[in-house]
Design a protein around this motif. Structure first.
Motif, PDB file in Angstrom:
ATOM      1  N   ASP A 118       0.429  -4.763  -2.096  1.00  0.00           N
ATOM      2  CA  ASP A 118      -0.686  -4.254  -1.895  1.00  0.00           C
ATOM      3  C   ASP A 118      -1.997  -4.675  -2.207  1.00  0.00           C
ATOM      4  OD1 ASP A 118       0.423  -3.821  -4.614  1.00  0.00           O
ATOM      5  OD2 ASP A 118      -1.137  -2.064  -4.811  1.00  0.00           O
ATOM      6  N   ARG A 119      -2.044  -5.753  -3.099  1.00  0.00           N
ATOM      7  CA  ARG A 119      -3.352  -6.616  -3.231  1.00  0.00           C
ATOM      8  C   ARG A 119      -3.359  -7.643  -2.525  1.00  0.00           C
ATOM      9  NH1 ARG A 119      -3.515  -8.592  -8.908  1.00  0.00           N
ATOM     10  NH2 ARG A 119      -1.392  -9.009  -8.476  1.00  0.00           N
ATOM     11  N   LEU A 120      -2.289  -7.985  -1.694  1.00  0.00           N
ATOM     12  CA  LEU A 120      -2.467  -9.279  -1.075  1.00  0.00           C
ATOM     13  C   LEU A 120      -3.487  -9.274   0.136  1.00  0.00           C
ATOM     14  CD1 LEU A 120      -1.084 -12.131  -0.588  1.00  0.00           C
ATOM     15  CD2 LEU A 120       0.388 -10.979   0.982  1.00  0.00           C
ATOM     16  N   GLN A 121      -4.331 -10.192   0.247  1.00  0.00           N
ATOM     17  CA  GLN A 121      -5.358 -10.303   1.348  1.00  0.00           C
ATOM     18  C   GLN A 121      -5.241 -11.418   2.181  1.00  0.00           C
ATOM     19  OE1 GLN A 121      -9.086  -9.936  -0.270  1.00  0.00           O
ATOM     20  NE2 GLN A 121      -8.696  -7.830  -1.374  1.00  0.00           N
ATOM     21  N   ARG A 122      -4.868 -12.770   1.556  1.00  0.00           N
ATOM     22  CA  ARG A 122      -4.619 -13.968   2.087  1.00  0.00           C
ATOM     23  C   ARG A 122      -3.459 -14.432   1.822  1.00  0.00           C
ATOM     24  NH1 ARG A 122      -5.313 -18.861   1.239  1.00  0.00           N
ATOM     25  NH2 ARG A 122      -6.281 -18.635  -0.857  1.00  0.00           N
ATOM     26  N   ILE A 123      -2.460 -14.959   2.915  1.00  0.00           N
ATOM     27  CA  ILE A 123      -1.282 -15.838   2.584  1.00  0.00           C
ATOM     28  C   ILE A 123      -1.227 -16.897   3.903  1.00  0.00           C
ATOM     29  CG2 ILE A 123       0.093 -14.052   3.992  1.00  0.00           C
ATOM     30  CD1 ILE A 123       2.333 -14.664   1.702  1.00  0.00           C
TER      31      ILE A 123
END
Length: 101
Positions: free
Chosen positions: A48-53
């Protein structure tokens, strides 16, 4: 900060991804996920915190998901972030990640 945090609770392994997971974190991501494959616990991913991968991290996650399921591990994604869902869809990895298309 590590790109991944692992916590074992009540026979379930919880895996939380950081806000950004890039190529610089790929080695740590690969090693940490590899350590989870021999276990018998269910795995719950929290992104849920992931913004960039980036693509390297996506490849590692996809390979892990496929391998874990082949080994019979129960794997679920709890509230996957919009960024992760978009990346999975863009790369056509819904099946690998276990997301409904």
């Amino acid at each position: 900060m590590d790109p991944i945090q692992v916590e074992h609770r009540s026979g379930v392994t919880h895996v939380a991804l950081a806000a950004a997971v890039g190529i610089a974190e790929a080695r740590v991501l690969h090693e940490t996920l590899g350590e989870l494959l021999p276990q018998q616990a269910s795995i719950v991913f929290h992104s849920d915190r992931l913004q960039r991968i980036d693509a390297a991290a996506m490849q590692i996650l996809a390979a892990f998901c496929v391998t874990a399921r082949k080994r019979g591990l129960a794997l679920t994604w709890q509230e996957p972030s919009v960024s992760l869902r978009e990346a999975v869809t863009l790369l056509g990895l819904e099946s690998a990640f276990g997301f409904a298309s």
